[in-house]
Design a protein around this motif. Structure first.
Motif, PDB file in Angstrom:
ATOM      1  N   GLU A 177       0.850  -1.189   0.000  1.00 51.39           N
ATOM      2  CA  GLU A 177       0.000   0.000   0.000  1.00 51.39           C
ATOM      3  C   GLU A 177       0.882   1.234   0.000  1.00 51.39           C
ATOM      4  N   GLY A 178       0.574   2.190  -0.839  1.00 54.07           N
ATOM      5  CA  GLY A 178       1.313   3.437  -0.881  1.00 54.07           C
ATOM      6  C   GLY A 178       0.784   4.419   0.148  1.00 54.07           C
ATOM      7  N   VAL A 179       1.677   5.035   0.906  1.00 52.13           N
ATOM      8  CA  VAL A 179       1.269   5.996   1.930  1.00 52.13           C
ATOM      9  C   VAL A 179       2.132   7.251   1.835  1.00 52.13           C
ATOM     10  N   LEU A 180       1.568   8.366   2.253  1.00 47.28           N
ATOM     11  CA  LEU A 180       2.287   9.632   2.272  1.00 47.28           C
ATOM     12  C   LEU A 180       3.003   9.785   3.606  1.00 47.28           C
ATOM     13  N   ILE A 181       4.292  10.091   3.564  1.00 48.75           N
ATOM     14  CA  ILE A 181       5.080  10.256   4.780  1.00 48.75           C
ATOM     15  C   ILE A 181       5.115  11.731   5.170  1.00 48.75           C
ATOM     16  N   GLN A 192      -2.074   5.062  13.988  1.00 52.74           N
ATOM     17  CA  GLN A 192      -1.864   3.908  14.863  1.00 52.74           C
ATOM     18  C   GLN A 192      -1.609   2.612  14.087  1.00 52.74           C
ATOM     19  N   ARG A 193      -1.245   2.725  12.827  1.00 58.00           N
ATOM     20  CA  ARG A 193      -0.913   1.515  12.058  1.00 58.00           C
ATOM     21  C   ARG A 193       0.167   0.721  12.783  1.00 58.00           C
ATOM     22  N   LYS A 194       0.051  -0.571  12.774  1.00 54.92           N
ATOM     23  CA  LYS A 194       1.057  -1.427  13.387  1.00 54.92           C
ATOM     24  C   LYS A 194       2.225  -1.598  12.419  1.00 54.92           C
ATOM     25  N   ILE A 195       3.413  -1.224  12.872  1.00 57.61           N
ATOM     26  CA  ILE A 195       4.622  -1.282  12.053  1.00 57.61           C
ATOM     27  C   ILE A 195       5.625  -2.214  12.728  1.00 57.61           C
ATOM     28  N   SER A 196       6.258  -3.089  11.951  1.00 60.16           N
ATOM     29  CA  SER A 196       7.226  -4.025  12.542  1.00 60.16           C
ATOM     30  C   SER A 196       8.667  -3.615  12.293  1.00 60.16           C
ATOM     31  N   ALA A 197       8.936  -2.753  11.317  1.00 65.83           N
ATOM     32  CA  ALA A 197      10.290  -2.280  11.033  1.00 65.83           C
ATOM     33  C   ALA A 197      10.212  -1.084  10.101  1.00 65.83           C
ATOM     34  N   VAL A 198      11.247  -0.242  10.158  1.00 66.94           N
ATOM     35  CA  VAL A 198      11.320   0.940   9.302  1.00 66.94           C
ATOM     36  C   VAL A 198      12.611   0.891   8.497  1.00 66.94           C
ATOM     37  N   VAL A 199      12.492   1.012   7.178  1.00 71.18           N
ATOM     38  CA  VAL A 199      13.646   1.056   6.290  1.00 71.18           C
ATOM     39  C   VAL A 199      13.637   2.402   5.570  1.00 71.18           C
ATOM     40  N   VAL A 200      14.739   3.145   5.649  1.00 76.59           N
ATOM     41  CA  VAL A 200      14.823   4.469   5.038  1.00 76.59           C
ATOM     42  C   VAL A 200      15.816   4.420   3.883  1.00 76.59           C
ATOM     43  N   LEU A 201      15.347   4.749   2.677  1.00 79.65           N
ATOM     44  CA  LEU A 201      16.165   4.612   1.475  1.00 79.65           C
ATOM     45  C   LEU A 201      16.598   5.953   0.896  1.00 79.65           C
ATOM     46  N   TYR A 202      16.444   7.016   1.665  1.00 77.06           N
ATOM     47  CA  TYR A 202      16.946   8.321   1.245  1.00 77.06           C
ATOM     48  C   TYR A 202      17.507   9.039   2.471  1.00 77.06           C
ATOM     49  N   LYS A 203      18.207  10.113   2.251  1.00 75.00           N
ATOM     50  CA  LYS A 203      18.805  10.861   3.355  1.00 75.00           C
ATOM     51  C   LYS A 203      17.703  11.477   4.209  1.00 75.00           C
ATOM     52  N   ASP A 204      17.727  11.169   5.502  1.00 77.04           N
ATOM     53  CA  ASP A 204      16.715  11.643   6.444  1.00 77.04           C
ATOM     54  C   ASP A 204      17.403  12.522   7.483  1.00 77.04           C
ATOM     55  N   PRO A 205      17.729  13.774   7.145  1.00 73.48           N
ATOM     56  CA  PRO A 205      18.539  14.614   8.035  1.00 73.48           C
ATOM     57  C   PRO A 205      17.879  14.924   9.371  1.00 73.48           C
ATOM     58  N   SER A 206      16.557  14.867   9.434  1.00 72.25           N
ATOM     59  CA  SER A 206      15.871  15.169  10.692  1.00 72.25           C
ATOM     60  C   SER A 206      15.788  13.963  11.622  1.00 72.25           C
ATOM     61  N   SER A 240      10.392   5.060  19.136  1.00 74.24           N
ATOM     62  CA  SER A 240       9.178   5.249  19.941  1.00 74.24           C
ATOM     63  C   SER A 240       8.278   4.028  19.876  1.00 74.24           C
ATOM     64  N   ARG A 241       8.345   3.288  18.757  1.00 73.48           N
ATOM     65  CA  ARG A 241       7.540   2.084  18.608  1.00 73.48           C
ATOM     66  C   ARG A 241       8.299   0.823  19.025  1.00 73.48           C
ATOM     67  N   GLY A 242       9.613   0.953  19.279  1.00 78.79           N
ATOM     68  CA  GLY A 242      10.408  -0.208  19.655  1.00 78.79           C
ATOM     69  C   GLY A 242      10.596  -1.194  18.532  1.00 78.79           C
ATOM     70  N   VAL A 243      10.766  -0.661  17.290  1.00 79.97           N
ATOM     71  CA  VAL A 243      10.938  -1.533  16.128  1.00 79.97           C
ATOM     72  C   VAL A 243      12.269  -1.238  15.456  1.00 79.97           C
ATOM     73  N   PRO A 244      12.850  -2.206  14.731  1.00 73.86           N
ATOM     74  CA  PRO A 244      14.150  -2.012  14.085  1.00 73.86           C
ATOM     75  C   PRO A 244      14.143  -0.872  13.065  1.00 73.86           C
ATOM     76  N   HIS A 245      15.294  -0.249  12.929  1.00 73.93           N
ATOM     77  CA  HIS A 245      15.482   0.850  11.981  1.00 73.93           C
ATOM     78  C   HIS A 245      16.715   0.552  11.144  1.00 73.93           C
ATOM     79  N   LEU A 246      16.576   0.690   9.834  1.00 70.80           N
ATOM     80  CA  LEU A 246      17.678   0.476   8.892  1.00 70.80           C
ATOM     81  C   LEU A 246      17.725   1.640   7.926  1.00 70.80           C
ATOM     82  N   SER A 247      18.876   2.329   7.856  1.00 69.68           N
ATOM     83  CA  SER A 247      19.055   3.409   6.886  1.00 69.68           C
ATOM     84  C   SER A 247      20.320   3.157   6.091  1.00 69.68           C
ATOM     85  N   ILE A 248      20.381   3.678   4.865  1.00 63.25           N
ATOM     86  CA  ILE A 248      21.492   3.339   3.976  1.00 63.25           C
ATOM     87  C   ILE A 248      22.180   4.542   3.337  1.00 63.25           C
TER      88      ILE A 248
END
Length: 331
Positions: free
Chosen positions: A45-49, A60-74, A83-91
């Protein structure tokens, strides 16, 4: 996040190939693009960030992990993941920019797993290299030569990342005689041999692979060089690929001199190999492979990925880890 781009597409493809029923949110800064990307895959599903919102606009969507594929300076995605206690991966960060993420981890070390996925193509160098060092009793030097085909340009986000890194980091982090230093000027320019023996003009690149390989093997000399041009597969008349030359020197298990030279090759190019690595990491982080999820901590990709599994998936996708003659020019 960034799932509608070139690497995002390859990441979703790789995840979907193994876990076709896994529900995925393809997040983007443009809803239409995200929805169009998600429409290619069942269960996506496509969502707006909304990076300005604490919940990224996901409610309140249930999320199990976050993957970031662009520069997230903030670091909005990282704060959300913690805050959700889920894994984070950035590249997309450079080796010189990791302080904010390290600080976030140090202030919440028990929140969840945080993966510094800035290794070249997300583990494509370190995982095979560390697998190859098992035949060594002592590793003295590791030289990496990465060749990117000039036609393998990826998407606009990839181009923006490289422009950003090259602008802010003209010097190349290197370990030489046990000391970390920054190669500059003519010291950054080298030549290495491609898979087919062709000489490639390259420039030193500050990849986090350098510190990962040095710290895990004890090698006193580690450097990473990046060249762009025509890959060996296209020179033979085929399509472009991506090549990584891994040159290792030291002593074997009997204490005798040993020098090996190998190539990691993927016929789909850099984005496809990157997507494969991200998919394998995501599966391991959240336990999709049937093993327990990865515990909270700070990780390199090679600390999570199993080399045999990685190389098997590489072969499944048509890639190879090839032994090469050692009498050709090192990077």
């Amino acid at each position: 996040m960034g799932g509608s781009g070139a690497i995002g597409h390859q990441t979703v493809r790789a995840i979907h190939a193994t876990y076709p029923d896994l529900p995925l949110l393809i997040g983007g800064r443009e809803l239409t693009r995200a929805q169009n990307a998600a429409a290619e895959y069942g269960g996506a599903e496509g969502v707006l960030i909304d990076a300005a919102s604490a919940d990224l606009g996901l409610g309140q969507r249930k999320i199990s992990a976050v993957v970031v594929l662009y520069k997230d300076p903030s670091l909005a995605a990282l704060r959300f993941a913690q805050s959700r206690g889920v894994p984070h991966l950035s590249i997309s960060s450079g080796v010189f920019e990791i302080a904010p993420e390290i600080a976030s981890f140090m202030n919440a070390p028990d929140a969840a797993a945080l993966v510094l996925g800035y290794e070249w193509l997300v583990g494509a160098t370190t995982v095979p290299a560390l697998h190859l060092t098992k035949s060594f009793g002592q590793v003295d030097e590791i030289r990496i030569g990465a060749l990117v085909d000039e036609e393998d340009i990826g998407g606009p986000a990839v181009a923006a990342d490289f422009e950003h890194l090259n602008h802010l980091m003209p010097a190349a982090l290197t370990r030489r005689d046990g000391v970390y230093l920054w190669r500059e000027g003519s010291d950054t320019r080298v030549v290495f041999s491609a898979l087919d023996g062709t000489q490639v003009d390259a420039t030193g690149f500050s990849s986090i692979d350098v510190v990962g390989l040095a710290s895990s093997t004890g090698a006193q000399n580690v450097q990473f060089d990046l060249g762009m041009g025509i890959t060996s597969s296209r020179r033979r008349g085929g399509k472009f690929s991506t090549e990584i030359i891994i040159d290792i020197s030291g002593l074997d298990l009997k204490g005798e001199a040993l020098h090996t030279r190998h190539a990691v090759v993927h016929p789909g190019g850099a984005a496809q190999l990157t997507g494969m690595g991200i998919a394998l990491l995501l599966a391991r982080l959240v336990g999709l492979d049937g093993k327990p999820p990865v515990k909270a901590g700070l990780y390199f990709p090679y600390q999570i990925l199993d080399a045999s599994h990685y190389l098997a998936r590489l072969a499944q996708e048509g890639g190879q880890l090839l032994a090469l003659p050692t009498n050709l020019t090192s990077p």
